[in-house]
Each structure stands twice: as C-alpha cells, then as structure tokens.
Design a protein around this motif. Sequence first.
Motif, PDB file in Angstrom:
ATOM      1  N   TYR A 299     -10.932 -30.884  11.753  1.00 13.89           N
ATOM      2  CA  TYR A 299     -10.313 -29.465  11.647  1.00 13.89           C
ATOM      3  C   TYR A 299     -12.509 -29.076  12.375  1.00 13.89           C
ATOM      4  N   VAL A 300     -13.469 -28.963  12.452  1.00 14.22           N
ATOM      5  CA  VAL A 300     -14.263 -28.032  12.986  1.00 14.22           C
ATOM      6  C   VAL A 300     -14.540 -26.609  11.863  1.00 14.22           C
ATOM      7  N   TYR A 301     -15.291 -27.143  10.846  1.00 11.78           N
ATOM      8  CA  TYR A 301     -15.698 -25.678  10.012  1.00 11.78           C
ATOM      9  C   TYR A 301     -17.148 -25.649   9.726  1.00 11.78           C
ATOM     10  N   GLY A 302     -17.563 -24.317  10.326  1.00 13.19           N
ATOM     11  CA  GLY A 302     -18.549 -23.646  10.429  1.00 13.19           C
ATOM     12  C   GLY A 302     -18.644 -22.236   9.773  1.00 13.19           C
ATOM     13  N   ARG A 303     -19.458 -22.692   9.254  1.00 12.59           N
ATOM     14  CA  ARG A 303     -19.879 -20.638   8.932  1.00 12.59           C
ATOM     15  C   ARG A 303     -21.641 -20.237   9.562  1.00 12.59           C
ATOM     16  N   PRO A 304     -21.497 -18.854   8.906  1.00 12.66           N
ATOM     17  CA  PRO A 304     -22.492 -18.369   9.956  1.00 12.66           C
ATOM     18  C   PRO A 304     -24.405 -19.543   9.847  1.00 12.66           C
ATOM     19  N   GLY A 305     -24.852 -19.030  10.359  1.00 14.62           N
ATOM     20  CA  GLY A 305     -26.134 -19.520   9.730  1.00 14.62           C
ATOM     21  C   GLY A 305     -26.703 -21.646   9.752  1.00 14.62           C
ATOM     22  N   GLN A 306     -25.050 -21.831   9.572  1.00 18.50           N
ATOM     23  CA  GLN A 306     -25.070 -23.345   9.637  1.00 18.50           C
ATOM     24  C   GLN A 306     -23.943 -24.518  11.155  1.00 18.50           C
ATOM     25  N   PRO A 307     -24.643 -25.712  11.158  1.00 21.29           N
ATOM     26  CA  PRO A 307     -24.274 -26.003  12.027  1.00 21.29           C
ATOM     27  C   PRO A 307     -22.591 -26.391  11.451  1.00 21.29           C
ATOM     28  N   ASP A 308     -21.772 -26.573  12.955  1.00 21.34           N
ATOM     29  CA  ASP A 308     -20.590 -27.163  13.030  1.00 21.34           C
ATOM     30  C   ASP A 308     -19.973 -28.800  11.939  1.00 21.34           C
ATOM     31  N   ARG A 309     -19.381 -28.531  11.620  1.00 23.72           N
ATOM     32  CA  ARG A 309     -18.859 -30.040  10.884  1.00 23.72           C
ATOM     33  C   ARG A 309     -17.477 -30.336  11.409  1.00 23.72           C
ATOM     34  N   THR A 310     -16.843 -31.524  11.113  1.00 25.48           N
ATOM     35  CA  THR A 310     -16.054 -31.918  11.061  1.00 25.48           C
ATOM     36  C   THR A 310     -15.337 -32.476   9.872  1.00 25.48           C
ATOM     37  N   ILE A 311     -14.465 -31.416   9.511  1.00 24.42           N
ATOM     38  CA  ILE A 311     -13.623 -31.864   8.390  1.00 24.42           C
ATOM     39  C   ILE A 311     -12.016 -32.884   8.474  1.00 24.42           C
ATOM     40  N   VAL A 312     -12.208 -33.879   7.909  1.00 33.22           N
ATOM     41  CA  VAL A 312     -11.102 -34.190   8.399  1.00 33.22           C
ATOM     42  C   VAL A 312      -9.898 -34.740   7.379  1.00 33.22           C
ATOM     43  N   PHE A 313      -8.924 -34.658   6.886  1.00 32.75           N
ATOM     44  CA  PHE A 313      -7.497 -33.808   6.131  1.00 32.75           C
ATOM     45  C   PHE A 313      -6.557 -34.561   5.938  1.00 32.75           C
ATOM     46  N   THR A 314      -6.030 -35.201   4.976  1.00 36.47           N
ATOM     47  CA  THR A 314      -4.811 -36.581   4.844  1.00 36.47           C
ATOM     48  C   THR A 314      -4.253 -35.757   3.936  1.00 36.47           C
ATOM     49  N   SER A 315      -3.023 -35.754   4.234  1.00 28.93           N
ATOM     50  CA  SER A 315      -2.091 -35.427   3.829  1.00 28.93           C
ATOM     51  C   SER A 315      -0.960 -36.903   3.841  1.00 28.93           C
ATOM     52  N   ALA A 316      -1.342 -37.118   2.663  1.00 30.91           N
ATOM     53  CA  ALA A 316       0.242 -38.983   3.531  1.00 30.91           C
ATOM     54  C   ALA A 316       1.339 -38.659   2.766  1.00 30.91           C
ATOM     55  N   ASN A 317       2.152 -39.365   3.197  1.00 27.78           N
ATOM     56  CA  ASN A 317       3.765 -39.428   3.082  1.00 27.78           C
ATOM     57  C   ASN A 317       4.390 -38.672   1.655  1.00 27.78           C
TER      58      ASN A 317
END
Length: 262
Positions: A67-85
């Motif tokens: 996921y691309v995570y964005g907040r005003p005034g900050q550069p975008d960051r990439t969030i990695v989410f894992t939901s295991a079985n």
Amino acid sequence: MPVLLRSAGRVLGPLVLALPTLLAACTSEQPPAPPPADAAPVQVDAAWDELAALAAAAQDRHLVAQYVYGRPGQPDRTIVFTSANDGSWRVDVPGGALGGTADVSMASTADGLFQCALPSAGHAGSASCVRLGDRDDAVPRRLDPRVQHPLTDWLDVLTDRRAPLAVAPATAPEGVTGTCYSVESTSASLNAPLDVGIYCYDRDGTPTGVRTGAGTLRLAAPPAPAPATVQLAGPVVIDREPFDTAAPPTPDPSESPSAGTP
C-alpha cells in the motif's frame, strides 16, 4: 316487602339490560392499545450491510499486499501488509517510529503482539523485536503507528452492527479503486472504535484504500498469495525498550556538562 322487591325489580330491570350496551359503548370509545415496543419495524441500513459483508470477506482474505501510505506534508511511503493463513499478520511501516526516523514492523502471532525495529536512520543495529503483550492486546498509543488498524482489528468494528457508526456510500479517493463507504461515529465518546473516514474494498474483500485523519492507504499492486504464517523481522530481545512514534526530545544544552568539567 314483596311490593318493594317488585318495585325494585321494575327499576333495576332496564338498567341491568342496558348495562352490557353501556359497557360496550364505553369500551368502543377507548383508544386502541399501542403495539409492543419490539413490534416496531427495524430500519435496515443497506450501506452498512454491504460494508459489513465486505469487511467480513476482508477478515477471511489472506494475502501479501503493498500500500502507498500518504500524509499531508510528508513523502509517500510503501506499507507491506501480510495476512497469513493461520491468522497471524504483519505490517512493515517505514518511518513508523521516532518521529519518522525509524522503520518498524508490527506483528501479531500465536506468541503475542510485537514491535520490531528495522535497520534505518533511527536504528543502526540489526532488526530486533520487543513483545508488547498477547496477540489480541491493544497497541499502547505512544507506540502505535495506526496504519495497521484498517487492515486488522477495525474490521471487527465494521462487522459489528452494535457499533456507534453511520455508514453511507462514498466516492473513491483519487487513485483508489473498489466500492467505498463513508464511516462516521455517532458517539460523543473520545474513544471512538475506529477513525472516521472512507473505507474501500474489492468484491473479494481485498482492502483497496482507506482515507482517515491518520493518512491515506492506496493498494499499489495486485496482492500476492499469503504464507502459512508470518515471520518476525528479527529475534525477540528483552534489553531494549520499544520505540515511541514521537521523535525523541531534543537534549537541553543547559543540562550538558560544560567544557572542561571533569
């Protein structure tokens, strides 16, 4: 005495005969009894029904997603989410601690709830993890990057029709696909069950985007298959405190030893 009885009979006879009619007339003039309280029609919130169904599908959706995570005034960051079985999950959050200078990973496994420090500007060492509690415990607010909630425990709230929420269809935020809903709190409590905002899902339950006061998450690419379980980013240690989300206080120069002081 017989005369008196006959006289009383002549007087009371018509009254006795008229009494049922009078009672019936009085009864017919009484307002109808109100229906039982539980007989009132139940107002069905169709939008919440739809959102609850998608959130329930998201609970059963196991994947690895960026996921691309964005907040005003900050550069975008990439969030990695894992939901295991097996129900364990992990979220890697660049800049999630120490005022954005330290990368962290939040994870919930059968062994508990963990915060792992990842190598970054705020943590020069190797990755290591600190146990915060049992797997279903709440993350202390001072340690909470918050971005994991729409993907994990807030799904429980969205499927709970007793939660104090108002739900309505919404337009997708820019760059977000899927079906979206606006979620508002109907409670004046300071401890709202989730952040109000817009929540979006694909038809299979994949969370495609979230916009709240904490920022915006946008699915960056098609998800990958889930692993059997998540692995912590590093070993669990007991000689380190977990990282706060806030930046460390700036040292006060007046409290530093002056030059030449032994």
